[in-house]
Design a protein around this motif. Sequence first.
Motif, PDB file in Angstrom:
ATOM      1  N   GLY A  52       1.861  75.341  -1.743  1.00  0.00           N
ATOM      2  CA  GLY A  52       3.258  74.919  -1.762  1.00  0.00           C
ATOM      3  C   GLY A  52       4.124  75.808  -0.892  1.00  0.00           C
ATOM      4  O   GLY A  52       3.683  76.862  -0.411  1.00  0.00           O
ATOM      5  N   TYR A  53       5.366  75.385  -0.695  1.00  0.00           N
ATOM      6  CA  TYR A  53       6.291  76.162   0.124  1.00  0.00           C
ATOM      7  C   TYR A  53       7.714  75.963  -0.375  1.00  0.00           C
ATOM      8  O   TYR A  53       8.027  74.991  -1.077  1.00  0.00           O
ATOM      9  CB  TYR A  53       6.205  75.754   1.598  1.00  0.00           C
ATOM     10  CG  TYR A  53       6.946  74.472   1.925  1.00  0.00           C
ATOM     11  CD1 TYR A  53       8.250  74.494   2.428  1.00  0.00           C
ATOM     12  CD2 TYR A  53       6.363  73.230   1.707  1.00  0.00           C
ATOM     13  CE1 TYR A  53       8.940  73.328   2.715  1.00  0.00           C
ATOM     14  CE2 TYR A  53       7.042  72.059   1.993  1.00  0.00           C
ATOM     15  CZ  TYR A  53       8.330  72.113   2.489  1.00  0.00           C
ATOM     16  OH  TYR A  53       9.013  70.945   2.764  1.00  0.00           O
ATOM     17  N   ILE A  54       8.580  76.894   0.002  1.00  0.00           N
ATOM     18  CA  ILE A  54      10.013  76.781  -0.226  1.00  0.00           C
ATOM     19  C   ILE A  54      10.712  77.273   1.031  1.00  0.00           C
ATOM     20  O   ILE A  54      10.225  78.200   1.691  1.00  0.00           O
ATOM     21  CB  ILE A  54      10.454  77.580  -1.474  1.00  0.00           C
ATOM     22  CG1 ILE A  54      11.941  77.340  -1.756  1.00  0.00           C
ATOM     23  CG2 ILE A  54      10.155  79.063  -1.318  1.00  0.00           C
ATOM     24  CD1 ILE A  54      12.385  77.880  -3.092  1.00  0.00           C
ATOM     25  N   ARG A  55      11.811  76.626   1.373  1.00  0.00           N
ATOM     26  CA  ARG A  55      12.495  76.940   2.635  1.00  0.00           C
ATOM     27  C   ARG A  55      13.998  76.719   2.453  1.00  0.00           C
ATOM     28  O   ARG A  55      14.418  75.872   1.672  1.00  0.00           O
ATOM     29  CB  ARG A  55      11.959  76.032   3.735  1.00  0.00           C
ATOM     30  CG  ARG A  55      12.601  76.204   5.097  1.00  0.00           C
ATOM     31  CD  ARG A  55      12.069  75.148   6.063  1.00  0.00           C
ATOM     32  NE  ARG A  55      10.629  75.240   6.214  1.00  0.00           N
ATOM     33  CZ  ARG A  55       9.870  74.246   6.679  1.00  0.00           C
ATOM     34  NH1 ARG A  55      10.420  73.074   6.990  1.00  0.00           N
ATOM     35  NH2 ARG A  55       8.573  74.411   6.821  1.00  0.00           N
ATOM     36  N   GLY A  56      14.791  77.481   3.181  1.00  0.00           N
ATOM     37  CA  GLY A  56      16.231  77.311   3.100  1.00  0.00           C
ATOM     38  C   GLY A  56      16.926  77.745   4.367  1.00  0.00           C
ATOM     39  O   GLY A  56      16.380  78.519   5.169  1.00  0.00           O
ATOM     40  N   SER A  57      18.134  77.233   4.563  1.00  0.00           N
ATOM     41  CA  SER A  57      18.948  77.579   5.727  1.00  0.00           C
ATOM     42  C   SER A  57      20.408  77.614   5.292  1.00  0.00           C
ATOM     43  O   SER A  57      20.805  76.878   4.376  1.00  0.00           O
ATOM     44  CB  SER A  57      18.747  76.549   6.845  1.00  0.00           C
ATOM     45  OG  SER A  57      19.607  76.804   7.936  1.00  0.00           O
ATOM     46  N   TYR A  58      21.198  78.478   5.935  1.00  0.00           N
ATOM     47  CA  TYR A  58      22.612  78.590   5.581  1.00  0.00           C
ATOM     48  C   TYR A  58      23.427  78.790   6.851  1.00  0.00           C
ATOM     49  O   TYR A  58      23.176  79.729   7.626  1.00  0.00           O
ATOM     50  CB  TYR A  58      22.831  79.761   4.622  1.00  0.00           C
ATOM     51  CG  TYR A  58      24.263  79.902   4.170  1.00  0.00           C
ATOM     52  CD1 TYR A  58      24.801  79.040   3.224  1.00  0.00           C
ATOM     53  CD2 TYR A  58      25.080  80.898   4.715  1.00  0.00           C
ATOM     54  CE1 TYR A  58      26.116  79.164   2.811  1.00  0.00           C
ATOM     55  CE2 TYR A  58      26.397  81.035   4.309  1.00  0.00           C
ATOM     56  CZ  TYR A  58      26.907  80.159   3.355  1.00  0.00           C
ATOM     57  OH  TYR A  58      28.218  80.272   2.955  1.00  0.00           O
ATOM     58  N   ALA A  59      24.388  77.911   7.069  1.00  0.00           N
ATOM     59  CA  ALA A  59      25.258  78.018   8.243  1.00  0.00           C
ATOM     60  C   ALA A  59      26.252  79.153   8.032  1.00  0.00           C
ATOM     61  O   ALA A  59      26.974  79.172   7.029  1.00  0.00           O
ATOM     62  CB  ALA A  59      25.995  76.696   8.470  1.00  0.00           C
ATOM     63  N   ILE A  60      26.292  80.103   8.957  1.00  0.00           N
ATOM     64  CA  ILE A  60      27.214  81.231   8.844  1.00  0.00           C
ATOM     65  C   ILE A  60      28.365  81.100   9.838  1.00  0.00           C
ATOM     66  O   ILE A  60      29.143  82.020  10.023  1.00  0.00           O
ATOM     67  CB  ILE A  60      26.473  82.565   9.057  1.00  0.00           C
ATOM     68  CG1 ILE A  60      25.741  82.574  10.413  1.00  0.00           C
ATOM     69  CG2 ILE A  60      25.502  82.822   7.923  1.00  0.00           C
ATOM     70  CD1 ILE A  60      25.081  83.904  10.737  1.00  0.00           C
ATOM     71  N   GLY A  61      28.473  79.955  10.457  1.00  0.00           N
ATOM     72  CA  GLY A  61      29.543  79.671  11.401  1.00  0.00           C
ATOM     73  C   GLY A  61      29.314  78.290  11.971  1.00  0.00           C
ATOM     74  O   GLY A  61      28.392  77.578  11.572  1.00  0.00           O
TER      75      GLY A  61
END
Length: 208
Positions: A52-61
């Motif tokens: 399995g996997y987990i992934r994330g992204s967050y816009a900082i601008g």
Amino acid sequence: MRTTLLVTALFALAPLTAVAAPDGPSYTYVEAGWTQVKVNDDLLDDPKLDGGYIRGSYAIGLQAYVFGAWSQVSRSYGVPGGSLKLELDQPELGIGYRLPMSDRVDFTADLAWVRQNAEARLKRDGFDSIRQKDHFNAGRATLGIRTSPTSNTEFWLKGGYLDGSDMDGTWVGVVGGQFKFTPTWGLVGEVQVIEDVTQYSAGVRASF
């Protein structure tokens, strides 16, 4: 005077609003699912490790984002008088840049630190377990395109290079897509190729 300042501010914000158009790809999301690593090796009969996997992204601008992921796959083999288990886990952290080419198409560039941990554990009846571990750290750089042809579909294509202290540098290719059921929830699929290793992933993503 206040009216003039308000109008000026609205005109100044207009290009930024276009860059952050809701129809374009989202850079703030979390996802998780199934993944499989396939190694092209005739000697080992092209082993496949599932997990399995987990992934994330967050816009900082408006044009930058940070991301991270972790995956773990394993496979067990029967051996005379016991069993052999292979396990591979891989964390990564990175930062990316997006350049809007239109309301629905972005050019992307990202840099990431990648670590790969491998472990082999042999268990035999009447004997202590034998465990062997190995790991390496590497850097990855990719360039690509992310596009949202419609409000509920998205596709991405990336190519780049991976290099580390304990490995020879090699090219990386990634292709993936998403189908959204709602503005937040969608199904994602991705294929990543690194020399003789192909990783398949399928999961659920929540975009914000």
